[in-house]
Design a protein around this motif. Structure first.
Motif, PDB file in Angstrom:
ATOM      1  N   ASP A 159       8.967  -2.362 -10.206  1.00  0.00           N
ATOM      2  CA  ASP A 159       9.577  -3.234 -11.206  1.00  0.00           C
ATOM      3  C   ASP A 159       9.316  -2.806 -12.459  1.00  0.00           C
ATOM      4  O   ASP A 159      10.056  -2.678 -13.303  1.00  0.00           O
ATOM      5  N   ALA A 160       7.548  -2.550 -12.475  1.00  0.00           N
ATOM      6  CA  ALA A 160       6.754  -2.179 -13.403  1.00  0.00           C
ATOM      7  C   ALA A 160       6.901  -0.299 -13.669  1.00  0.00           C
ATOM      8  O   ALA A 160       7.097   0.157 -14.415  1.00  0.00           O
ATOM      9  N   LEU A 161       7.184   0.300 -12.760  1.00  0.00           N
ATOM     10  CA  LEU A 161       7.190   2.170 -12.495  1.00  0.00           C
ATOM     11  C   LEU A 161       8.300   2.342 -11.988  1.00  0.00           C
ATOM     12  O   LEU A 161       9.043   2.399 -11.162  1.00  0.00           O
ATOM     13  N   GLN A 162       8.965   2.881 -13.297  1.00  0.00           N
ATOM     14  CA  GLN A 162      10.966   3.282 -13.289  1.00  0.00           C
ATOM     15  C   GLN A 162      10.745   4.614 -12.619  1.00  0.00           C
ATOM     16  O   GLN A 162      11.485   4.964 -11.574  1.00  0.00           O
ATOM     17  N   ASP A 163       9.719   5.261 -12.545  1.00  0.00           N
ATOM     18  CA  ASP A 163      10.341   6.762 -11.683  1.00  0.00           C
ATOM     19  C   ASP A 163       9.771   6.962 -10.532  1.00  0.00           C
ATOM     20  O   ASP A 163       9.703   8.085  -9.662  1.00  0.00           O
ATOM     21  N   LYS A 164       9.477   5.787  -9.796  1.00  0.00           N
ATOM     22  CA  LYS A 164       8.980   6.012  -8.331  1.00  0.00           C
ATOM     23  C   LYS A 164       9.244   4.621  -7.780  1.00  0.00           C
ATOM     24  O   LYS A 164       9.606   3.420  -8.037  1.00  0.00           O
ATOM     25  N   THR A 165       9.548   5.035  -6.799  1.00  0.00           N
ATOM     26  CA  THR A 165       9.772   3.545  -5.322  1.00  0.00           C
ATOM     27  C   THR A 165       8.443   3.710  -4.863  1.00  0.00           C
ATOM     28  O   THR A 165       8.020   4.344  -3.900  1.00  0.00           O
ATOM     29  N   VAL A 166       7.922   2.388  -4.694  1.00  0.00           N
ATOM     30  CA  VAL A 166       6.689   1.804  -4.102  1.00  0.00           C
ATOM     31  C   VAL A 166       6.804   1.331  -2.719  1.00  0.00           C
ATOM     32  O   VAL A 166       7.860   0.807  -2.414  1.00  0.00           O
ATOM     33  N   ARG A 167       6.152   2.104  -1.821  1.00  0.00           N
ATOM     34  CA  ARG A 167       6.406   1.621  -0.642  1.00  0.00           C
ATOM     35  C   ARG A 167       5.178   0.766  -0.160  1.00  0.00           C
ATOM     36  O   ARG A 167       3.664   1.519  -0.113  1.00  0.00           O
ATOM     37  N   VAL A 168       4.682  -0.481   0.338  1.00  0.00           N
ATOM     38  CA  VAL A 168       3.457  -0.761   0.754  1.00  0.00           C
ATOM     39  C   VAL A 168       3.199  -1.353   1.574  1.00  0.00           C
ATOM     40  O   VAL A 168       4.100  -1.987   2.612  1.00  0.00           O
ATOM     41  N   VAL A 169       2.816  -0.436   3.114  1.00  0.00           N
ATOM     42  CA  VAL A 169       2.999  -0.786   4.705  1.00  0.00           C
ATOM     43  C   VAL A 169       1.729  -0.975   4.226  1.00  0.00           C
ATOM     44  O   VAL A 169       0.324  -0.677   4.384  1.00  0.00           O
ATOM     45  N   ASN A 170       1.585  -2.616   5.601  1.00  0.00           N
ATOM     46  CA  ASN A 170       1.056  -3.534   5.471  1.00  0.00           C
ATOM     47  C   ASN A 170       0.822  -3.116   7.134  1.00  0.00           C
ATOM     48  O   ASN A 170       1.205  -3.524   8.274  1.00  0.00           O
ATOM     49  N   LEU A 171      -0.585  -2.849   7.185  1.00  0.00           N
ATOM     50  CA  LEU A 171      -1.241  -2.489   9.007  1.00  0.00           C
ATOM     51  C   LEU A 171      -2.374  -3.581   8.681  1.00  0.00           C
ATOM     52  O   LEU A 171      -3.684  -3.225   9.653  1.00  0.00           O
ATOM     53  N   GLY A 172      -2.435  -4.558   8.905  1.00  0.00           N
ATOM     54  CA  GLY A 172      -3.457  -5.419   8.428  1.00  0.00           C
ATOM     55  C   GLY A 172      -3.451  -6.168   9.780  1.00  0.00           C
ATOM     56  O   GLY A 172      -2.356  -6.086  10.460  1.00  0.00           O
ATOM     57  N   GLU A 173      -4.744  -5.998  10.310  1.00  0.00           N
ATOM     58  CA  GLU A 173      -5.082  -6.637  11.645  1.00  0.00           C
ATOM     59  C   GLU A 173      -5.885  -7.685  11.933  1.00  0.00           C
ATOM     60  O   GLU A 173      -7.184  -7.698  11.431  1.00  0.00           O
ATOM     61  N   PRO A 174      -4.941  -9.562  12.567  1.00  0.00           N
ATOM     62  CA  PRO A 174      -6.079 -10.124  12.972  1.00  0.00           C
ATOM     63  C   PRO A 174      -7.629 -10.028  13.697  1.00  0.00           C
ATOM     64  O   PRO A 174      -7.200  -9.122  14.599  1.00  0.00           O
ATOM     65  N   GLY A 175      -8.322 -10.699  12.905  1.00  0.00           N
ATOM     66  CA  GLY A 175      -9.652 -10.610  14.127  1.00  0.00           C
ATOM     67  C   GLY A 175     -10.365  -8.907  14.018  1.00  0.00           C
ATOM     68  O   GLY A 175     -11.558  -9.055  14.760  1.00  0.00           O
ATOM     69  N   THR A 176     -10.429  -8.824  12.803  1.00  0.00           N
ATOM     70  CA  THR A 176     -10.975  -7.579  12.573  1.00  0.00           C
ATOM     71  C   THR A 176     -11.882  -7.145  11.459  1.00  0.00           C
ATOM     72  O   THR A 176     -11.427  -8.101  10.602  1.00  0.00           O
ATOM     73  N   GLY A 177     -12.579  -6.445  11.172  1.00  0.00           N
ATOM     74  CA  GLY A 177     -13.433  -6.562   9.844  1.00  0.00           C
ATOM     75  C   GLY A 177     -13.570  -5.122   9.269  1.00  0.00           C
ATOM     76  O   GLY A 177     -13.063  -4.151  10.122  1.00  0.00           O
ATOM     77  N   PRO A 178     -14.392  -4.918   8.548  1.00  0.00           N
ATOM     78  CA  PRO A 178     -14.823  -3.508   7.876  1.00  0.00           C
ATOM     79  C   PRO A 178     -14.521  -2.189   8.896  1.00  0.00           C
ATOM     80  O   PRO A 178     -14.123  -0.924   8.624  1.00  0.00           O
ATOM     81  N   ASN A 179     -15.632  -2.057   9.979  1.00  0.00           N
ATOM     82  CA  ASN A 179     -16.270  -1.045  10.576  1.00  0.00           C
ATOM     83  C   ASN A 179     -14.068  -1.063  12.002  1.00  0.00           C
ATOM     84  O   ASN A 179     -14.126   0.383  11.771  1.00  0.00           O
ATOM     85  N   SER A 180     -13.529  -2.298  11.588  1.00  0.00           N
ATOM     86  CA  SER A 180     -12.155  -1.518  11.864  1.00  0.00           C
ATOM     87  C   SER A 180     -11.429  -1.196  10.777  1.00  0.00           C
ATOM     88  O   SER A 180      -9.940   0.098  11.543  1.00  0.00           O
TER      89      SER A 180
END
Length: 543
Positions: A108-129
């Motif tokens: 909505d805020a950036l008219q010159d781009k099509t933003v895509r957020v790819v959700n790679l969240g993984e339950p049960g993990t921490g910063p090492n993962s």
């Protein structure tokens, strides 16, 4: 009428028939299980993508909270890879998760781009993962930006207490874990029984055991099905508060080391021209003061012994030292502010994760933060406000600096690069005899220590964790050159004559580049099959 002779003949026939029934039944079960395993391999087990492939990736097939994503960018696409734990994965359907909200608001805020957020969240993990996941997915998906979300509830503990996977594979904690509180409703199938069909029946029972009876509201996904009973809920939140207990800090240091390594990765990406932001998300006891008091009461804990702002201060200090160019957003005060100013709950039932309102708040905060720090837009009015931390500030800046010092190399001592071990820093922190202070590796997995410059070592001393009397079989090898094909030479073979406590190894004093320590047995494994590790409290070497 049957004669006694006929009865005598009938009895062996009955036993034979019973035996034949048992044999054929067992054979039929075995054949059925073979067929079931073949079906599992072809239709149920995940298919991991090939880094060198070209086809789009179906992330939903790997149980990510995502759909099909192409490897290449579209012409006007601005793609963000988003990494984190179950809060990043979210209990909401994709468009209602904070990732979906950030995607919509940036579009909505950036008219010159099509933003895509790819959700790679993984339950049960921490910063090492998170780092391992970034290593993998950043080779597959073209992108211009990365988000790392650190949950202040248990991400540090996951790496310090080794509850996240030791060896990362895509979403392995969901696809293969046997933690009955992790992902009710998913294909969570432990290898527990001889017949694979029984494993699936057991997994179904685990799912039913932790699945909420109440129907889910619209917009929630399978991850919202898990609901803890009152006792487990209070205890889980009490463990989340370990990061605010100064007495737990020594055991948590390996977790903060992984946070530091993640921040160093973020700084490196910024220097390569990739946009990066690191996010800190609060647990519910950090937001709801009344709930936190109930948790402390349930666990008979004294609130005066907890420093609630401590984990954020530690991570902020690490960010200033190793990632000064990486923007860091702590959402805790925004959550506390909204909770105190409205009647809205921000967490879902007794599930521990953000609900619809919590995800919306996180999405609002993150998108405004990114518009300011990535795209130079004037910041919108954010909900961030300093509501203050209740309770004492127990850890001074001087104590914090002293605590973090082991994470930064002492220039007078050249430490090796370590591979193959979890919590490896604890081999070099000078602490011996502490029941919670050790590095570890799977039996059969070599711990390799490699120095940049050769050292003329005359002796190595290995201190093995042995407080409960355990003994280890192990093999220690040395490598005296760095050329390809240089062989490992055995310097101590204790595979048959097991050792406990301190092991001293004499070396010839030749220039040495690397050591490899491989555990081969653990005497406690007979009592507990899960105890298939070698634990090293400290490692010393002498030139």
């Amino acid at each position: 009428m049957a004669t006694p002779e006929n009865n005598t003949k009938a009895k062996p026939n009955a036993w034979l028939n019973l035996l034949l029934v048992l044999v054929f039944s067992a054979g039929a079960l075995w054949l059925a299980d073979l067929g079931f395993r073949a079906y599992e391999r072809h239709f149920l087990l995940p298919i991991y993508p090939d880094i060198e492939g070209v086809e789009p990736i179906n992330l939903a097939q790997l149980r990510y909270n995502e759909g099909v994503v192409s490897r290449e960018l579209a012409d006007d696409e601005f793609r963000i890879l988003s990494f984190g734990d179950s809060f990043t994965h979210s209990v909401m359907q994709p468009d209602l998760s904070y990732n979906g909200i950030v995607q919509q608001q940036l579009n909505d805020a950036l008219q010159d781009k099509t933003v895509r957020v790819v959700n790679l969240g993984e339950p049960g993990t921490g910063p090492n993962s998170f780092r391992a996941a970034h290593d993998f997915w950043s080779q597959i998906f073209e992108h211009q930006a990365v988000l790392f979300h650190i949950f202040l509830g248990n991400d540090v503990q996951d790496d310090a207490y080794l509850t996240s996977p030791l060896v990362w594979e895509p979403n392995i904690a969901v696809l293969q874990a046997s933690n009955d509180l992790l992902d009710a409703g998913s294909r969570r199938v432990p290898n527990k029984f001889p017949l694979r069909m029984l494993d699936y029946a057991y997994a179904a029972w685990l799912s039913r055991k932790t699945t909420a009876a109440a129907e889910l509201p619209p917009g929630y996904n399978w991850a919202a099905l898990t609901e803890l009973d009152a006792e487990a809920f209070a205890h889980t939140y009490f463990v989340f508060l370990d990061v605010t207990d100064p007495k737990k800090l020594p055991a948590l240091l390996p977790g903060y080391q992984q946070v530091m390594l993640l921040l160093q990765r973020a700084q490196s990406l910024v220097e390569q021209g990739i946009k990066v932001a690191v996010l800190l998300g609060p647990s519910e006891p950090m937001v709801d003061d009344e709930l936190r008091a109930e948790v402390f009461a349930a666990e008979a804990a004294n609130a005066a012994n907890y420093d609630l702002g401590l984990p954020a201060r530690i991570i902020s200090e690490l960010q200033q030292r190793v990632a000064p160019n990486v923007p860091l957003l702590d959402m805790t005060q925004a959550f506390r502010g909204q909770f105190q100013s409205s009647a809205d709950k921000l967490y879902f039932r007794r599930n521990t994760h953000w609900n619809l309102v919590g995800n919306q708040l996180a999405g609002d905060e993150i998108s405004s933060f990114l518009l300011q720090h990535w795209f130079g837009q004037a910041p919108a009015e954010m909900l961030q406000q300093d509501t203050g931390w209740p309770g004492p500030k127990l850890f001074s800046q001087a104590e914090l600096n002293n605590y973090l010092q082991p994470l930064f190399n002492d220039p007078s001592k050249v430490l090796p690069q370590v591979s193959g071990a979890a919590r490896s820093m604890q081999m070099f922190d000078g602490i011996k005899g502490n029941a919670d202070n050790w590095a570890m590796a799977e039996l059969g997995q070599g711990i390799e220590l490699e120095w940049d410059d050769a050292l003329d070592l005359t002796m190595v001393r290995v201190y093995l964790h042995h407080a409960d009397g355990r003994r280890y079989g192990l093999l220690v090898e040395a490598q005296y050159g760095l050329l390809e094909g240089d062989t490992w030479q055995i310097v101590s073979d204790r595979r048959n004559e097991t050792v406990s406590g301190e092991l001293t190894i004499t070396l010839p004093g030749m220039p040495l580049h690397a050591l490899r320590i491989t555990g081969t047995s653990n005497s406690k494994q007979a009592e507990n099959p899960d105890n298939h590790f070698i634990h090293i409290e400290e490692l010393e070497w002498f030139e």
